[in-house]
Write an enzyme that holds these catalytic residues in place. Structure first.
Site, short mmCIF file in Angstrom:
data_model
loop_
_atom_site.label_atom_id
_atom_site.label_comp_id
_atom_site.label_asym_id
_atom_site.label_seq_id
_atom_site.Cartn_x
_atom_site.Cartn_y
_atom_site.Cartn_z
N ARG A 120 -4.17 -7.60 -0.55
CA ARG A 120 -2.81 -6.50 -1.07
C ARG A 120 -3.75 -7.70 -3.12
O ARG A 120 -4.44 -8.27 -3.50
CB ARG A 120 -1.95 -7.81 -1.41
CG ARG A 120 -0.30 -6.64 -2.52
CD ARG A 120 0.05 -5.83 -1.64
NE ARG A 120 0.61 -5.29 -2.20
CZ ARG A 120 0.85 -4.18 -2.85
NH1 ARG A 120 1.11 -3.06 -2.14
NH2 ARG A 120 2.64 -3.66 -3.18
N THR A 393 0.64 5.73 1.82
CA THR A 393 -0.33 4.41 2.75
C THR A 393 -0.41 5.18 4.15
O THR A 393 -0.87 5.63 4.55
CB THR A 393 1.27 3.24 2.58
OG1 THR A 393 1.54 2.74 1.98
CG2 THR A 393 1.17 1.86 3.77
N THR A 411 -3.57 0.75 2.07
CA THR A 411 -2.20 1.37 0.78
C THR A 411 -3.19 1.45 -0.03
O THR A 411 -4.19 1.06 -0.76
CB THR A 411 -1.06 1.08 0.37
OG1 THR A 411 -0.55 1.43 -0.09
CG2 THR A 411 -1.11 0.08 -0.49
N ASN A 413 -1.36 3.42 -2.70
CA ASN A 413 0.44 3.45 -3.23
C ASN A 413 0.94 5.07 -3.51
O ASN A 413 0.56 5.59 -2.51
CB ASN A 413 0.74 2.38 -4.54
CG ASN A 413 2.48 2.53 -4.59
OD1 ASN A 413 2.86 2.62 -3.75
ND2 ASN A 413 2.45 2.75 -6.25
N ASP A 435 4.01 -1.05 -7.87
CA ASP A 435 4.81 -1.92 -6.96
C ASP A 435 5.61 -3.79 -7.64
O ASP A 435 6.38 -4.38 -7.23
CB ASP A 435 4.34 -2.23 -5.72
CG ASP A 435 4.25 -1.32 -4.75
OD1 ASP A 435 5.11 -0.67 -5.02
OD2 ASP A 435 3.51 -1.25 -3.94
N SER A 464 4.88 -5.98 -1.07
CA SER A 464 4.42 -5.06 -0.43
C SER A 464 5.90 -4.86 0.95
O SER A 464 6.41 -5.50 1.07
CB SER A 464 3.32 -4.62 -0.33
OG SER A 464 2.76 -3.87 1.15
N SER A 465 5.76 -3.36 0.79
CA SER A 465 6.91 -3.46 2.46
C SER A 465 6.13 -3.27 3.18
O SER A 465 6.78 -2.95 4.19
CB SER A 465 7.26 -2.01 2.17
OG SER A 465 8.47 -2.30 0.64
N GLY A 484 5.16 4.44 4.64
CA GLY A 484 6.57 5.06 4.00
C GLY A 484 7.21 4.12 2.67
O GLY A 484 8.40 4.51 3.09
N GLY A 485 7.05 3.46 2.27
CA GLY A 485 7.76 2.49 1.52
C GLY A 485 8.25 1.49 1.87
O GLY A 485 8.23 0.80 2.84
N1 GLY Z 1 2.57 0.14 -2.06
C1 GLY Z 1 3.31 0.34 -0.94
C2 GLY Z 1 4.18 -0.64 -0.24
O1 GLY Z 1 3.08 -1.78 -0.08
O2 GLY Z 1 4.74 -1.31 0.11
#
Ligand code: GLY
Length: 585
Positions: A120, A393, A411, A413, A435, A464-465, A484-485
């Site tokens: 990340r 993503t 990603t 973003n 984020d 992050s998701s 998809g966030g």
């Molecule tokens: N940028 C999307 C995530 O990491 O959730």
């Protein structure tokens, strides 16, 4: 037929038992390699093979082929993941790339070990919340999603180099070769890339290197054009030759830092030198006789998926009508989302009550609060913050011929990240700073109202998701993830539930989708997917419905170890995706 011992429903498997449980599929794969004929059957965006040896599903056929090229050169799933990821950086920059980050789960067939790579992005040392607020205290969205202030220090190259050094078989120079070749020789851009460049063209044109990259000859590319990326090819060569040092130090790093500074950003050479990928222990739980392995923090997704599955473990969904089943799943989503933004952040900075959140006893209490015949209002639950999804993503899934597996979500973003290409490096930087909860008490571009756990701090990683996951049963395995966030989390949950119900790879990617994230207190339904009876049934239970949502770019692979069938499926909603299974020569 091979027999496996079924794990007891709620008892965690020990590492040793799990290793034994898992050595068998590797033997099955070996016999298939030695064995036999090959029979593929094309469906919509899916190929299955009765005796395949490896399966890859990504959102772009060039990236999938790069993965197979590297498997055929003697690489394993990790080497193939590097080939897919670096190729995606070239052919699908709107979604992921070397200037971004990723989260990945790796399963090693020989030892049965699962591990998690956190690549990340992190905040630069000089991060300052004031840079993301206007004079009146309102969020400055331009700074958080456009240009170099929006960009976290990339994790992608460090993560790939770490993975390959520890778990790969081939040198980076072999695994990165397909991406370099495609960047130099050119490729036909997908409709998604062409559309993305058009969508954010005004912002791209602000920055000279972005303009040069995305408007070659001064024109936006069309799908029939040959699109080259020679600048990125040079950076990929430096990475292939020197590993992480080729990106985080030396001429590439100097070029990126100079470009960022000249455009108002704060990156330093010390920030780049300080970046390290982290290896973390994945979250594991049992659900319906399957072992689910998913992403730990800095992902919020794995904790939420575990919490939702723990709630649903006490409910017999199988024979329920569609509305009643959706009701219970939505209520599990609501409760898990209430928790996930409240507590979670970078584990190197934040203490989190993970024991509580992952406990089946905690889930028992949440389950008991679900009313059987009506929606719970989110306002009835203790207050917590809301999160809306990010836009762009990418996920890909791999099982190699030995049974090694990689589930990787990457990603930058939002669409084309920060839209800022860092000078002659050719690297498009992410806008992942968005984020973070950048401005206390104020929503970000996607409605995030920040908790302190996710406040920006020097060298901290933003929440992050992304939820790359593996599901392992006695004779069936699933590698799954999605972009998809915040909807990543619910898409992966629904995919896992579908797999447990016996659905195939193509059925999982084609499933109609629904989503609830606590706030806004609303159920999002995929457009034109649900019948009027279902929508009316949910409304009658008190749900507010938005039935106009569109999303989807899931890529999954499955393996039935009884029949030997591996299947790869790309989302039928994404015409550029093509899952593949192939023999290895
Ligand atoms: N940028 C999307 C995530 O990491 O959730």
């Amino acid at each position: 037929m091979l027999k496996f011992r079924e794990p007891p429903a709620q008892e965690p498997l020990s590492g040793r038992r799990f290793a034994r449980f898992h050595r068998w599929p590797a033997i099955v794969a070996f016999l298939l390699v030695a064995g036999a004929g090959f029979d593929t059957q094309a469906q919509s965006g899916v190929l299955t093979a009765t005796q395949p040896t490896a399966a890859i599903a990504s959102a772009n056929a060039l990236a999938t082929n790069a993965g197979f090229e590297v498997l055929n050169k003697g690489g394993n799933a990790v080497d193939a993941a590097v080939a897919v990821a670096t190729t995606l950086s070239v052919v699908q920059p709107e979604a992921s790339g070397m200037g971004g980050g990723f989260l990945a789960l790796i399963h090693d067939a020989a030892t049965g070990k699962d591990t998690f790579i956190d690549a990340r992005e992190m905040a630069p040392a000089a991060v300052n919340s004031a840079d993301y607020a206007n004079a009146d205290g309102s969020p400055n969205r331009d700074h958080s999603v456009n240009g170099p202030l929006a960009a976290g220090i990339p994790g992608y190259p460090a993560g790939l180099a770490y993975m390959v050094e520890k778990y790969g078989k081939l040198p980076l120079s072999v695994s990165v070769a397909p991406a370099i070749r495609i960047a130099e020789n050119g490729f036909h851009p997908t409709e998604s890339l062409v559309r993305s460049i058009q969508q954010v063209g005004d912002v791209l044109r602000r920055y000279p290197a972005s303009k040069a990259k995305f408007f070659p000859g001064g024109k936006a590319p069309q799908t029939t054009d040959l699109f080259r990326d020679k600048a990125q090819a040079r950076t990929l060569k430096a990475f292939a030759a020197k590993g992480a040092k080729g990106f985080y130090a030396g001429p590439v790093a100097e070029e990126m830092v100079a470009a960022v500074k000249a455009a108002g950003g704060t990156w330093t050479m010390a920030d780049l030198a300080a970046y390290e990928a982290r290896e973390r222990t994945p979250i594991e739980l049992n659900y319906a006789g399957y072992k689910v392995i998913t992403a730990p923090p800095v992902s919020s997704g794995g904790v939420a998926i575990a919490e939702m599955l723990n709630i649903l473990a006490g409910i017999d969904l199988k024979d329920m009508g569609e509305v009643q089943r959706m009701h219970y799943v939505i209520e599990a989503m609501r409760r898990a989302f209430r928790d996930h933004n409240e507590y979670l952040g970078d584990p190197d900075f934040v203490k989190m009550p993970l024991d509580m959140l992952l406990s089946p006893y905690y889930a028992d209490g949440l389950r008991q609060s679900i009313l059987p015949d009506r929606a719970t209002k989110s306002s009835w639950l203790p207050a917590a913050h809301a999160k809306e999804p990010g836009m762009h993503t990418m996920h890909f899934s791999i099982i190699d011929q030995h049974g090694n597996m990689v589930s990787m979500t990457c990603t930058v973003n939002t669409t084309l990240g920060s839209k800022f290409v860092a000078g002659k490096s050719g690297i498009l930087l992410n806008d992942e700073m968005d984020d973070f909860a950048l401005v206390a008490g104020k929503p970000n571009a996607f409605g995030l109202i920040g908790g302190s756990a996710n406040a920006p701090v020097a060298h901290k990683r933003m929440l992050s998701s992304m939820s790359p996951s593996l599901v392992i049963g006695k004779d069936r395995l699933l590698v799954i993830g999605s972009p998809g966030g915040s909807t990543i989390i619910t898409q992966v949950l629904e995919g896992i539930l579908g797999f447990v119900d016996g659905k195939s790879a193509s059925e999982i990617t084609a499933q109609k989708r629904y989503h609830h994230q606590y706030l806004p207190d609303r159920v999002d339904l995929e457009r034109n997917a649900f019948s009027a009876d279902v929508i009316d049934g949910l409304r009658a239970m008190g749900y507010e419905i938005n039935d106009q949502r569109s999303w989807g770019n899931m890529n999954v692979v499955t393996w039935d170890t009884t029949t030997g069938v591996k299947a790869a499926a790309s989302d039928p909603r994404n015409p550029a995706g093509l899952g593949k299974v192939e023999t290895i020569h």
